[in-house]
Write a protein that holds these residues in place. Sequence first.
Motif, PDB file in Angstrom:
ATOM      1  N   VAL A  70       0.838  -1.205   0.000  1.00 48.96           N
ATOM      2  CA  VAL A  70       0.000   0.000   0.000  1.00 48.96           C
ATOM      3  C   VAL A  70       0.870   1.251   0.000  1.00 48.96           C
ATOM      4  CG1 VAL A  70      -1.651   1.342   1.377  1.00 48.96           C
ATOM      5  CG2 VAL A  70      -2.008  -1.104   1.040  1.00 48.96           C
ATOM      6  N   SER A  73       2.417   1.802  -3.380  1.00 50.79           N
ATOM      7  CA  SER A  73       1.403   2.227  -4.355  1.00 50.79           C
ATOM      8  C   SER A  73       1.019   3.686  -4.163  1.00 50.79           C
ATOM      9  CB  SER A  73       0.149   1.362  -4.231  1.00 50.79           C
ATOM     10  OG  SER A  73       0.457   0.021  -4.490  1.00 50.79           O
ATOM     11  N   CYS A  74       1.023   4.144  -2.926  1.00 43.81           N
ATOM     12  CA  CYS A  74       0.597   5.520  -2.612  1.00 43.81           C
ATOM     13  C   CYS A  74       1.773   6.500  -2.577  1.00 43.81           C
ATOM     14  CB  CYS A  74      -0.123   5.543  -1.270  1.00 43.81           C
ATOM     15  SG  CYS A  74      -1.692   4.661  -1.298  1.00 43.81           S
ATOM     16  N   HIS A  75       2.965   6.030  -2.906  1.00 42.94           N
ATOM     17  CA  HIS A  75       4.147   6.894  -2.861  1.00 42.94           C
ATOM     18  C   HIS A  75       3.956   8.114  -3.766  1.00 42.94           C
ATOM     19  CE1 HIS A  75       8.337   7.904  -2.344  1.00 42.94           C
ATOM     20  NE2 HIS A  75       8.482   7.993  -3.655  1.00 42.94           N
ATOM     21  N   ARG A  77       1.677  10.276  -3.683  1.00 45.90           N
ATOM     22  CA  ARG A  77       0.263  10.541  -3.953  1.00 45.90           C
ATOM     23  C   ARG A  77      -0.296  11.327  -2.771  1.00 45.90           C
ATOM     24  NH1 ARG A  77      -1.243  11.190  -8.152  1.00 45.90           N
ATOM     25  NH2 ARG A  77      -3.391  10.757  -7.610  1.00 45.90           N
ATOM     26  N   VAL A  79      -2.182  11.011  -0.372  1.00 42.78           N
ATOM     27  CA  VAL A  79      -2.872  10.119   0.548  1.00 42.78           C
ATOM     28  C   VAL A  79      -2.098  10.134   1.866  1.00 42.78           C
ATOM     29  CG1 VAL A  79      -3.658   7.762   0.970  1.00 42.78           C
ATOM     30  CG2 VAL A  79      -3.633   8.646  -1.364  1.00 42.78           C
ATOM     31  N   MET A  84      -4.008   5.630   4.903  1.00 44.53           N
ATOM     32  CA  MET A  84      -3.473   4.322   4.515  1.00 44.53           C
ATOM     33  C   MET A  84      -3.618   3.328   5.661  1.00 44.53           C
ATOM     34  SD  MET A  84      -0.073   5.046   2.251  1.00 44.53           S
ATOM     35  CE  MET A  84       0.471   6.679   2.762  1.00 44.53           C
ATOM     36  N   LEU A 116      -8.036   0.169  -2.416  1.00 46.27           N
ATOM     37  CA  LEU A 116      -7.205   1.177  -3.082  1.00 46.27           C
ATOM     38  C   LEU A 116      -7.986   1.903  -4.169  1.00 46.27           C
ATOM     39  CD1 LEU A 116      -3.621  -0.315  -3.522  1.00 46.27           C
ATOM     40  CD2 LEU A 116      -4.257   1.783  -2.318  1.00 46.27           C
ATOM     41  N   LEU A 119      -9.723   4.599  -2.585  1.00 42.80           N
ATOM     42  CA  LEU A 119      -8.839   5.589  -1.972  1.00 42.80           C
ATOM     43  C   LEU A 119      -8.169   6.499  -2.995  1.00 42.80           C
ATOM     44  CD1 LEU A 119      -7.658   6.394   0.833  1.00 42.80           C
ATOM     45  CD2 LEU A 119      -5.744   4.885   0.302  1.00 42.80           C
ATOM     46  N   ASP A 120      -7.547   5.889  -4.036  1.00 41.69           N
ATOM     47  CA  ASP A 120      -6.804   6.674  -5.022  1.00 41.69           C
ATOM     48  C   ASP A 120      -6.622   5.836  -6.286  1.00 41.69           C
ATOM     49  OD1 ASP A 120      -4.846   9.199  -5.266  1.00 41.69           O
ATOM     50  OD2 ASP A 120      -3.853   7.454  -6.170  1.00 41.69           O
ATOM     51  N   ALA A 123      -2.926   4.977  -7.263  1.00 39.53           N
ATOM     52  CA  ALA A 123      -2.380   3.952  -6.365  1.00 39.53           C
ATOM     53  C   ALA A 123      -2.952   2.579  -6.721  1.00 39.53           C
ATOM     54  CB  ALA A 123      -2.679   4.306  -4.921  1.00 39.53           C
ATOM     55  N   TYR A 124      -4.238   2.558  -7.067  1.00 41.64           N
ATOM     56  CA  TYR A 124      -4.881   1.314  -7.477  1.00 41.64           C
ATOM     57  C   TYR A 124      -4.192   0.722  -8.701  1.00 41.64           C
ATOM     58  CZ  TYR A 124      -8.227  -1.610  -9.983  1.00 41.64           C
ATOM     59  OH  TYR A 124      -8.801  -2.622 -10.695  1.00 41.64           O
TER      60      TYR A 124
END
Length: 150
Positions: A70, A73-75, A77, A79, A84, A116, A119-120, A123-124
């Motif tokens: 996670v 993936s969200c780096h 971003r 979020v 998270m 995900l 969420l974003d 990221a997904y």
Amino acid sequence: MKCPFCGEEDTRVIDSRPADEGSSIRRRRQCDKCRKRFTTYEKVEAIPLVVIKKDMTREPYDRSKIERGVFRSCHKRPVSVSKMNAMIDKIEADIFNREAKEVTSNYIGELVMNHLEELDAVAYVRFASIYREFKDVDTFMEELKKILDK
């Protein structure tokens, strides 16, 4: 509880309060010898859970693997870490609420992707590209079209 600073066996509880929405207890402690304070958390021990991987090998459940996926993936971003962690808590609750002793890595991966996606979107797609092992650009584009059609 052993003091993490001096190793003394005798420590006192100064304060206790619920943490993580009541799922654990936060205790403030003080060492009788060095007088330093530290915090401990008590959590209910969950049923040992085994993850069945794609190659049918089994390994103990490890929350940090979901966290790494996670967070990667969200780096970069927009979020927050708290969002998270809240999402990971929900995923983990879904897994343990099944009350099964074994769960497939596929089930966990799909749960992560579903959360995900809410969420974003970027990221997904990042997570999906690794999890679903996209072989070429066409497969990647198909996944993007699914998101755009929603």
